[in-house]
Design a protein around this motif. Structure first.
Motif, mmCIF file in Angstrom:
data_model
loop_
_atom_site.group_PDB
_atom_site.id
_atom_site.type_symbol
_atom_site.label_atom_id
_atom_site.label_comp_id
_atom_site.label_asym_id
_atom_site.label_seq_id
_atom_site.Cartn_x
_atom_site.Cartn_y
_atom_site.Cartn_z
ATOM 1 N N ALA A 1 0.839 -1.205 0.000
ATOM 2 C CA ALA A 1 0.000 0.000 0.000
ATOM 3 C C ALA A 1 0.873 1.255 0.000
ATOM 4 C CB ALA A 1 -0.929 -0.005 1.210
ATOM 5 N N ALA A 2 1.998 1.204 0.700
ATOM 6 C CA ALA A 2 2.894 2.356 0.759
ATOM 7 C C ALA A 2 3.485 2.683 -0.606
ATOM 8 C CB ALA A 2 4.017 2.101 1.766
ATOM 9 N N ARG A 3 3.511 1.695 -1.516
ATOM 10 C CA ARG A 3 4.002 1.926 -2.872
ATOM 11 C C ARG A 3 2.897 2.438 -3.799
ATOM 12 N NH1 ARG A 3 6.889 -3.946 -3.017
ATOM 13 N NH2 ARG A 3 8.735 -3.423 -1.771
ATOM 14 N N GLY A 4 1.690 2.596 -3.262
ATOM 15 C CA GLY A 4 0.615 3.164 -4.058
ATOM 16 C C GLY A 4 -0.506 2.216 -4.415
ATOM 17 N N ARG A 5 -0.406 0.945 -4.010
ATOM 18 C CA ARG A 5 -1.474 -0.019 -4.303
ATOM 19 C C ARG A 5 -2.654 0.252 -3.380
ATOM 20 N NH1 ARG A 5 -1.031 -5.290 -6.640
ATOM 21 N NH2 ARG A 5 -3.001 -5.626 -7.729
ATOM 22 N N THR A 6 -3.842 0.299 -3.915
ATOM 23 C CA THR A 6 -5.053 0.476 -3.115
ATOM 24 C C THR A 6 -5.552 -0.889 -2.681
ATOM 25 O OG1 THR A 6 -5.650 2.483 -4.312
ATOM 26 C CG2 THR A 6 -7.402 1.373 -3.101
ATOM 27 N N LEU A 7 -5.757 -1.054 -1.377
ATOM 28 C CA LEU A 7 -6.220 -2.322 -0.823
ATOM 29 C C LEU A 7 -7.583 -2.127 -0.179
ATOM 30 C CD1 LEU A 7 -2.927 -3.568 0.886
ATOM 31 C CD2 LEU A 7 -3.751 -4.065 -1.416
#
Length: 244
Positions: free
Chosen positions: A180-186
């Motif tokens: 998530a910190a890399r930009g993936r939406t969970l």
């Protein structure tokens, strides 16, 4: 905002599984869909992913409706308690995911995402095993790896911590938070509210197929206080009980 859900509904005969469900999903957040068993969480994920047809409502991104056939470019759904390709090995499943779904490029010059996930999710000793022979917790870790290898910006995961012991759940939470910190939406469906409270940025509260609140713990606590005329609780379980 990555996308918004407006007025989703779904009936199974006389039973209303979802009623006018609306909320929004922000890019790069960890959003928790919480509610008891039978609240409609899995049904909502299946409708969003197009596994089930909804009876009404729309999913919108960038101000326009996203039709069911287009959603595969926006989101990927990881169901709970399935064993995909049961006769195939874990190694085959990971390689197939990369090849067929065109997962993202390596995260660095030396360590591809596949190898990183194998280590993060403790899969190396399982690579040669057929998926159908794995335990529930092992299958869960393989499913999470498959989901994280996909290129879609949003990942819908049904019960990511189900079947895991405490240490495994903490390791999985750390892995998901790193992605998530890399930009993936969970967007995670979680029935254990204590797990959701430790991990998620915001929450959608679902009860009997209806949204009864959306926001951070503080925002939901203020909503509960406004409804009941009492000081806001900062405990998510108490807030959920107050709003449902």
């Amino acid at each position: 905002m990555l996308f918004e859900v407006n007025g989703f509904s779904k009936r199974f005969g006389s039973i209303a599984a979802l009623t006018d469900v609306s909320f929004h999903v922000r890019a790069g957040e960890v959003l928790g869909l919480i509610g008891p068993n039978g609240a409609g969480k899995s049904t909502l994920f299946e409708c969003l992913a197009g596994v089930l047809p909804s009876d009404g409502g729309a999913l919108r991104a960038n101000g326009r409706p996203v039709e069911t056939r287009e959603r595969s470019s926006l989101l990927f759904y990881v169901p709970d308690a399935i064993a995909p390709w049961p006769a195939q090995s874990v190694r085959w499943a990971l390689d197939f995911t990369i090849g067929f779904l065109r997962g993202p490029a390596p995260l660095g010059k030396e360590v591809p995402l596949r190898e990183e996930l194998i280590d993060q999710l403790d899969l190396r000793q399982l690579l040669g095993q057929p998926i159908g022979t794995l335990s529930k917790g092992q299958r869960k870790r393989v499913l999470l790896a498959i989901g994280l290898l996909t290129p879609q910006p949003a990942l819908l995961i049904d019960e990511p911590f189900e079947g895991l012991d405490l240490r495994q759940a903490r390791d999985i939470a750390s892995t998901l938070r790193a992605h998530a910190a890399r930009g993936r939406t969970l967007f995670l469906s979680i029935h254990q509210i204590s797990d959701a409270a430790r991990f998620c940025d915001r929450f959608v509260l679902l009860s009997s197929g209806r949204v009864c609140g959306e926001g951070t713990v503080s925002e939901l606590a203020a909503l509960a206080a406004a409804h009941h005329g009492s000081p806001p609780h900062q405990d998510l379980e108490e807030v959920f009980l107050a709003l449902t």
